[in-house]
Design a protein around this motif. Sequence first.
Motif, PDB file in Angstrom:
ATOM      1  N   ALA A   1       0.850  -1.190   0.000  1.00  0.00           N
ATOM      2  CA  ALA A   1       0.000   0.000   0.000  1.00  0.00           C
ATOM      3  C   ALA A   1       0.890   1.246   0.000  1.00  0.00           C
ATOM      4  O   ALA A   1       1.974   1.242   0.598  1.00  0.00           O
ATOM      5  CB  ALA A   1      -0.913   0.007   1.219  1.00  0.00           C
ATOM      6  N   PRO A   2       0.477   2.302  -0.668  1.00  0.00           N
ATOM      7  CA  PRO A   2       1.334   3.506  -0.760  1.00  0.00           C
ATOM      8  C   PRO A   2       1.737   4.069   0.611  1.00  0.00           C
ATOM      9  O   PRO A   2       2.881   4.495   0.789  1.00  0.00           O
ATOM     10  CB  PRO A   2       0.463   4.500  -1.530  1.00  0.00           C
ATOM     11  N   ALA A   3       0.825   4.064   1.573  1.00  0.00           N
ATOM     12  CA  ALA A   3       1.161   4.581   2.907  1.00  0.00           C
ATOM     13  C   ALA A   3       2.247   3.727   3.558  1.00  0.00           C
ATOM     14  O   ALA A   3       3.174   4.254   4.203  1.00  0.00           O
ATOM     15  CB  ALA A   3      -0.083   4.618   3.780  1.00  0.00           C
ATOM     16  N   ASN A   4       2.156   2.425   3.410  1.00  0.00           N
ATOM     17  CA  ASN A   4       3.153   1.528   3.997  1.00  0.00           C
ATOM     18  C   ASN A   4       4.505   1.677   3.309  1.00  0.00           C
ATOM     19  O   ASN A   4       5.554   1.672   3.965  1.00  0.00           O
ATOM     20  CB  ASN A   4       2.659   0.084   3.915  1.00  0.00           C
ATOM     21  N   VAL A   5       4.490   1.813   2.000  1.00  0.00           N
ATOM     22  CA  VAL A   5       5.745   1.992   1.257  1.00  0.00           C
ATOM     23  C   VAL A   5       6.419   3.284   1.688  1.00  0.00           C
ATOM     24  O   VAL A   5       7.644   3.322   1.922  1.00  0.00           O
ATOM     25  CB  VAL A   5       5.476   1.985  -0.265  1.00  0.00           C
ATOM     26  N   LYS A   6       5.635   4.351   1.849  1.00  0.00           N
ATOM     27  CA  LYS A   6       6.189   5.637   2.273  1.00  0.00           C
ATOM     28  C   LYS A   6       6.779   5.531   3.676  1.00  0.00           C
ATOM     29  O   LYS A   6       7.869   6.055   3.949  1.00  0.00           O
ATOM     30  CB  LYS A   6       5.095   6.708   2.240  1.00  0.00           C
ATOM     31  N   GLN A   7       6.084   4.845   4.573  1.00  0.00           N
ATOM     32  CA  GLN A   7       6.572   4.676   5.939  1.00  0.00           C
ATOM     33  C   GLN A   7       7.910   3.938   5.950  1.00  0.00           C
ATOM     34  O   GLN A   7       8.841   4.342   6.647  1.00  0.00           O
ATOM     35  CB  GLN A   7       5.548   3.912   6.773  1.00  0.00           C
ATOM     36  N   TRP A   8       8.041   2.891   5.147  1.00  0.00           N
ATOM     37  CA  TRP A   8       9.295   2.128   5.129  1.00  0.00           C
ATOM     38  C   TRP A   8      10.419   2.895   4.446  1.00  0.00           C
ATOM     39  O   TRP A   8      11.588   2.727   4.788  1.00  0.00           O
ATOM     40  CB  TRP A   8       9.080   0.766   4.490  1.00  0.00           C
ATOM     41  N   GLU A   9      10.082   3.758   3.500  1.00  0.00           N
ATOM     42  CA  GLU A   9      11.110   4.615   2.905  1.00  0.00           C
ATOM     43  C   GLU A   9      11.677   5.560   3.958  1.00  0.00           C
ATOM     44  O   GLU A   9      12.884   5.800   4.005  1.00  0.00           O
ATOM     45  CB  GLU A   9      10.538   5.409   1.730  1.00  0.00           C
ATOM     46  N   GLN A  10      10.799   6.104   4.834  1.00  0.00           N
ATOM     47  CA  GLN A  10      11.262   6.975   5.906  1.00  0.00           C
ATOM     48  C   GLN A  10      12.126   6.205   6.900  1.00  0.00           C
ATOM     49  O   GLN A  10      13.145   6.713   7.375  1.00  0.00           O
ATOM     50  CB  GLN A  10      10.069   7.609   6.627  1.00  0.00           C
ATOM     51  N   ILE A  11      11.736   4.986   7.222  1.00  0.00           N
ATOM     52  CA  ILE A  11      12.513   4.169   8.158  1.00  0.00           C
ATOM     53  C   ILE A  11      13.893   3.885   7.584  1.00  0.00           C
ATOM     54  O   ILE A  11      14.913   4.024   8.271  1.00  0.00           O
ATOM     55  CB  ILE A  11      11.763   2.859   8.487  1.00  0.00           C
ATOM     56  N   ARG A  12      13.956   3.536   6.324  1.00  0.00           N
ATOM     57  CA  ARG A  12      15.249   3.239   5.696  1.00  0.00           C
ATOM     58  C   ARG A  12      16.113   4.488   5.568  1.00  0.00           C
ATOM     59  O   ARG A  12      17.337   4.435   5.706  1.00  0.00           O
ATOM     60  CB  ARG A  12      15.025   2.593   4.332  1.00  0.00           C
ATOM     61  N   ALA A  13      15.460   5.619   5.277  1.00  0.00           N
ATOM     62  CA  ALA A  13      16.218   6.876   5.189  1.00  0.00           C
ATOM     63  C   ALA A  13      16.808   7.222   6.546  1.00  0.00           C
ATOM     64  O   ALA A  13      17.951   7.710   6.632  1.00  0.00           O
ATOM     65  CB  ALA A  13      15.306   7.994   4.695  1.00  0.00           C
ATOM     66  N   GLY A  14      16.071   6.978   7.609  1.00  0.00           N
ATOM     67  CA  GLY A  14      16.600   7.230   8.949  1.00  0.00           C
ATOM     68  C   GLY A  14      17.773   6.322   9.275  1.00  0.00           C
ATOM     69  O   GLY A  14      18.725   6.736   9.967  1.00  0.00           O
ATOM     70  N   ARG A  15      17.742   5.116   8.810  1.00  0.00           N
ATOM     71  CA  ARG A  15      18.851   4.190   9.052  1.00  0.00           C
ATOM     72  C   ARG A  15      20.098   4.585   8.284  1.00  0.00           C
ATOM     73  O   ARG A  15      21.220   4.377   8.735  1.00  0.00           O
ATOM     74  CB  ARG A  15      18.447   2.760   8.648  1.00  0.00           C
ATOM     75  N   ARG A  16      19.913   5.149   7.098  1.00  0.00           N
ATOM     76  CA  ARG A  16      21.059   5.548   6.282  1.00  0.00           C
ATOM     77  C   ARG A  16      21.794   6.736   6.884  1.00  0.00           C
ATOM     78  O   ARG A  16      22.994   6.889   6.703  1.00  0.00           O
ATOM     79  CB  ARG A  16      20.599   5.887   4.867  1.00  0.00           C
ATOM     80  N   ARG A  17      21.053   7.611   7.555  1.00  0.00           N
ATOM     81  CA  ARG A  17      21.670   8.806   8.140  1.00  0.00           C
ATOM     82  C   ARG A  17      22.584   8.463   9.302  1.00  0.00           C
ATOM     83  O   ARG A  17      23.527   9.148   9.582  1.00  0.00           O
ATOM     84  CB  ARG A  17      20.596   9.784   8.611  1.00  0.00           C
ATOM     85  N   GLU A  18      22.259   7.396   9.995  1.00  0.00           N
ATOM     86  CA  GLU A  18      23.012   7.063  11.200  1.00  0.00           C
ATOM     87  C   GLU A  18      24.320   6.431  10.939  1.00  0.00           C
ATOM     88  O   GLU A  18      24.909   6.086  10.110  1.00  0.00           O
ATOM     89  CB  GLU A  18      22.197   6.128  12.085  1.00  0.00           C
TER      90      GLU A  18
END
Length: 78
Positions: A61-78
């Motif tokens: 679902a688009p909302a779920n895909v967007k949520q996981w993109e944010q989670i992965r982006a947060g992991r990349r920053r760290e």
Amino acid sequence: MPVEKIRGGGELFKHHWTTFSKVQQAPIKFYWKYGRMFRYYVYSAAIVFPLFMFLTKASYAPANVKQWEQIRAGRRRE
């Protein structure tokens, strides 16, 4: 000795080389009648298929895909 005619003529394959010939000569009726596991497998696949379809649609679902993109982006920053 009478010649037995098979669908389309010819004789049965002695060696099952192709997938079609394997399916064509498989004793599916025998498996269904005497193979409890075969029946259970077919029934369970028919019951679980709608559940898997629901989970697939929910996970993509688009909302779920967007949520996981944010989670992965947060992991990349760290």
